[in-house]
Design an enzyme around this catalytic site. Structure first.
Site, PDB file in Angstrom:
ATOM      1  N   HIS A 365      96.350 -30.774  59.421  1.00 61.18           N
ATOM      2  CA  HIS A 365      96.558 -30.796  57.974  1.00 61.18           C
ATOM      3  C   HIS A 365      95.705 -31.864  57.322  1.00 61.18           C
ATOM      4  CE1 HIS A 365     100.719 -29.413  59.405  1.00 61.18           C
ATOM      5  NE2 HIS A 365      99.825 -28.470  59.466  1.00 61.18           N
ATOM      6  N   CYS A 678      84.241 -15.653  54.268  1.00 60.32           N
ATOM      7  CA  CYS A 678      84.751 -16.927  53.755  1.00 60.32           C
ATOM      8  C   CYS A 678      85.042 -17.972  54.839  1.00 60.32           C
ATOM      9  CB  CYS A 678      86.002 -16.702  52.909  1.00 60.32           C
ATOM     10  SG  CYS A 678      87.422 -16.178  53.851  1.00 60.32           S
TER      11      CYS A 678
HETATM   12  C1  PEP Z   1      89.173 -18.088  58.572  1.00 54.74           C
HETATM   13  O1  PEP Z   1      89.928 -17.880  59.526  1.00 54.74           O
HETATM   14  O2  PEP Z   1      87.942 -17.947  58.616  1.00 54.74           O
HETATM   15  C2  PEP Z   1      89.714 -18.551  57.288  1.00 54.74           C
HETATM   16  C3  PEP Z   1      88.946 -18.637  56.227  1.00 54.74           C
HETATM   17  O3  PEP Z   1      91.014 -18.936  57.253  1.00 54.74           O
HETATM   18  P1  PEP Z   1      91.566 -20.320  57.849  1.00 54.74           P
HETATM   19  O4  PEP Z   1      90.371 -21.162  58.184  1.00 54.74           O
HETATM   20  O5  PEP Z   1      92.426 -20.882  56.796  1.00 54.74           O
HETATM   21  O6  PEP Z   1      92.314 -19.859  59.045  1.00 54.74           O
END
Ligand code: PEP
Ligand code: MG
Length: 747
Positions: A365, A678
């Site tokens: 976190h 993303c």
């Molecule tokens: C991912 O898994 O690429 C993502 C954008 O989500 P997180 O990093 O929050 O798991």
């Protein structure tokens, strides 16, 4: 322990205290101390070796060895018996020193006539300061009581050093604790570089009274403090309202330590030898730290951490020293902590220039918050909390995972050059802010940013991002001690939308589980939490929280478009269910007479390989898809994204992964559903330009990456790059990084 021994020891400690109180230089004090110790122990020799630098010990005072060798005799860490004591943090007790493995004879000291040797480390809560040695002519094995007694004396010396007792006229040759330039090699938690001054999250407790005359009084003080500690721990655990399973067991062990009789008894015995209650606690703590360093078993390490934590609490009770020491935070604070929770880090907020942790992980976190605050974070910087003092100059290199504490001027200069170069690049990128990311072949890529906090929103304007492609909603849940209320969330989401000034924000529903465990949720005992009960799986099984979050989003978006995306969808029916749940909430809000968003668009995160092969209907049902490359990569390569050993082993430009991305693009195009990428890789220019060449038309990344990515796209012919990639694939290349970087260098 025999009564006579106790009083001998107390007499010696009293003499040490008098030495400490008397005026005089550091060297005088050290000389007197060696004399008192030899006298009290009945040995011919007593010597004090202190660290000259991190690897070298120097003989700083002696009674009985050749005085000419003082400040001349030096040993490397691990060299000879003294070096062994320093390295291991454990005593060496032998009646026949020359027969000991590793013995090294130092002729200039004249020590050949002394057969027996007892050396104990001079250390203070894990910080090694030197070695205290007694030697005698007769082949004598020191008794357990004598070893213990010398340990106690060493402990007092460590406290005296901490108080600056040995800094005097010859300070250059005396222990420069906390004065060396020291480098820490950790790991990257968040990229970026920063220069500043140390701010300790938990300042060290200073013990000003290591020696005490009245053991009864000290024991009573200790007893009172321990009683207070027990009450706090008991109520803390009751509040935590633990469920069953591993965590409950761990908390029970914590309680057990707090109530441990043997812990108490050992501290009382030390008090009997003449130490104050505080020093007795620290002695226990030092030993736990020394054991911690050599313990490989993670369970044992955790327990030793618990003991360390309890000792800290006890010391704070005894000394009345809280976290607030009255010290003033520097203007350019770099936060140093063993570990820190997201709420605490958010409290410091953007004041911080950087963060350095002894523990932590990339997905922790704290790392998420550091990323949101865009401050460099170095994790796994072992022992830095012991070394750093408030106000020390410090350089943090988040790119390399390196920290320079009290750096040499030459290092600081090179570092500043690097910072200046980065600043110059940033200002170059700032000039591109209002220009589109259009390649030389005329393709425009939409660059969005990832966010998760209100504090991120100003970056939307400054980075020139076209919207928020991923708004992670976990943080509002992680930083509270209870589930946030619908009204609170609706207000927060509305605030986010207000500050986006009409730019789209794609809200991702709660992705908890895996590494993101809510403090008020019963922890699940899962062997593989990243592949466990997380994200949409939790949302669909326990619908209350997801319903509430969807209602809050609908209310926040009244009169404007709402984008919702569901995380970690693995099968089409999960998306169908979640979609239905959202539609039910919309119907409910309408029934209740609430105003509505102007438009609702529902998307899915594609982060499991299985979803790439879902029926065409799935792609047709989605209003948009966002590839979560962080998770997709970890499951595609079966390599834990948080495991430093394997994290970097597999590359997003591996040909197989590129083929998977191309398939995803193809399926999305067939169904005419917009797709973006993303994950973290979208923010790395080489990767970003490759994804754009493959056909991604939207990328979402950290705000700081938008400039560098845009810069590269604007000077690239994506169709020619695609041709180079295809040729390399046809030629059987298993990784395309080389192809892409070579091509970019040529063009
Ligand atoms: C991912 O898994 O690429 C993502 C954008 O989500 P997180 O990093 O929050 O798991
Ligand atoms: Mg993910």
């Amino acid at each position: 322990m025999a009564e006579r021994k106790d009083s001998d020891s107390r007499k010696l400690l009293r003499r040490l205290r008098e030495t400490l109180a008397a005026p005089g230089g550091g060297q005088d004090r050290l000389d007197q101390i060696t004399h008192h110790i030899a006298d009290s122990m009945g040995t011919q020799v007593c010597s004090i070796y202190l660290f000259r630098d991190a690897d070298t010990l120097e003989l700083c005072a002696t009674e009985g060895l050749n005085p000419e060798s003082v400040h001349k005799t030096r040993l490397r860490l691990g060299e000879g018996l003294v070096g062994r004591v320093a390295r291991t943090g454990r005593h060496v007790n032998t009646a026949n020193a020359p027969a000991e493995p590793g013995f090294r004879y130092m002729p200039e000291t004249g020590e050949e006539i002394f057969s027996s040797f007892l050396g104990v480390p001079i250390q203070r809560v894990g910080e090694k300061l030197g070695v205290l040695v007694v030697q005698s002519r007769d082949a004598r094995q020191f008794s357990e009581d004598e070893v213990y007694g010398l340990d106690v004396v060493a402990m007092v010396l460590a406290e005296m050093a901490e108080l600056g007792a040995f800094l005097g006229t010859q300070s250059d040759s005396l222990p420069p604790a906390h004065r060396f330039p020291t480098m820490f090699r950790g790991a990257t938690g968040q990229e970026g570089v920063a220069e500043g001054r140390v701010w300790l999250h938990e300042p060290r407790v200073v013990v000003t009274n290591p020696v005490a005359d009245d053991p009864q009084k000290e024991k009573a003080r200790l007893g009172e403090a321990v009683a207070m500690l027990r009450t706090t721990v008991d109520s803390m655990l009751a509040e935590a309202d633990m469920g069953k399973g591993d965590s409950a067991e761990v908390m029970e062990t914590y309680r057990m330590f707090a109530h441990s009789r043997s812990w108490m008894r050992r501290m009382e015995e030390t008090i009997d030898l003449g130490l104050s209650a505080e020093a007795a606690v620290e002695k226990e703590q030092s030993q736990a730290r020394a054991r911690l360093e050599s313990a490989a078993d993670p369970y044992l390490r955790d327990r030793l951490h618990d003991l360390d934590d309890l000792s800290n609490r006890l010391l704070r009770i005894l000394t009345g020293q809280g976290r607030d020491t009255g010290a003033e935070m520097p203007d350019d604070p770099i936060l140093i902590a063993r570990n820190i929770g997201p709420a605490e880090l958010l409290d410091y907020g953007r004041k911080l220039r950087g963060v350095v942790l002894e523990e932590g992980s990339v997905g922790s976190h704290a790392a998420i918050v550091a990323r949101a605050l865009a401050i460099p974070l170095v994790i796994h910087a072992e022992r830095i909390t012991t070394e750093a003092l408030n106000g020390d100059p410090i350089l943090v290199d988040g790119d390399m995972g390196i920290v320079h504490l009290r750096p040499e001027e030459s290092v600081a200069k090179a570092f500043r050059d690097k910072m200046a170069m980065q600043a110059e690049a940033q200002s170059r990128y700032a000039g591109l802010r209002d220009l589109p990311a259009t390649s030389t072949c005329g393709t425009t890529i939409q660059l969005y940013m990832n966010a998760g906090l209100m504090a991120d929103l100003p970056s939307l304007e400054s980075s020139g991002a076209e919207g928020v492609g991923l708004f992670r909603t976990e943080l509002q849940f992680l930083t509270r001690t209870r589930v946030p209320r619908r009204g609170e969330l609706a207000a927060l989401y509305a605030h986010v939308l207000d500050n986006a000034h009409g730019k789209p924000v794609m809200f991702r529903t709660l992705d908890i589980g895996s590494d993101k465990v809510l403090p008020y949720m019963k922890p699940q005992d899962e062997p593989n939490p990243a592949m466990g009960w997380r994200a949409i799986r939790v949302g669909l099984d326990k619908r209350g929280v997801l319903r509430m979050q969807l209602q809050a989003l609908i209310r926040a978006a009244v009169g404007r478009p709402l984008y919702v995306m569901f995380p970690f969808v693995t099968e089409m029916n999960e998306f169908e269910e979640a979609h239905r749940l959202l539609m039910e909430q919309i119907a409910r809000e309408q029934r209740l007479g609430h105003a509505m968003p102007t438009d609702v668009r529902v998307g899915a995160m594609l982060e499991t390989p299985s979803l790439a092969f879902a029926p065409r209907k799935f792609f047709e049902m989605c209003d948009f898809i966002s590839v979560g490359g962080n998770d997709l990569k970890q499951f595609f390569f079966a390599a834990d994204r948080e495991n430093e050993r394997v994290r970097r082993r597999y590359d997003a430009l591996n040909t197989s992964f590129i083929c998977l991305l191309e398939q995803i693009l193809q399926r999305c195009n067939e169904a005419r559903v917009p797709v973006s990428f993303c994950g973290e890789d979208a923010g790395r220019p080489i990767e970003a330009v490759t994804f754009a060449a493959l056909g991604f038309r939207r990328l979402s990344m950290r705000p700081a990456s938008i400039g560098p990515v845009k810069h590269l796209i604007r000077r690239t012919d994506l169709s020619e790059l695609k041709a180079a990639i295809d040729a390399a694939r046809a030629a059987g290349e298993t990784n395309l990084r080389r192809t892409v970087t070579d091509w970019l260098a040529r063009n």
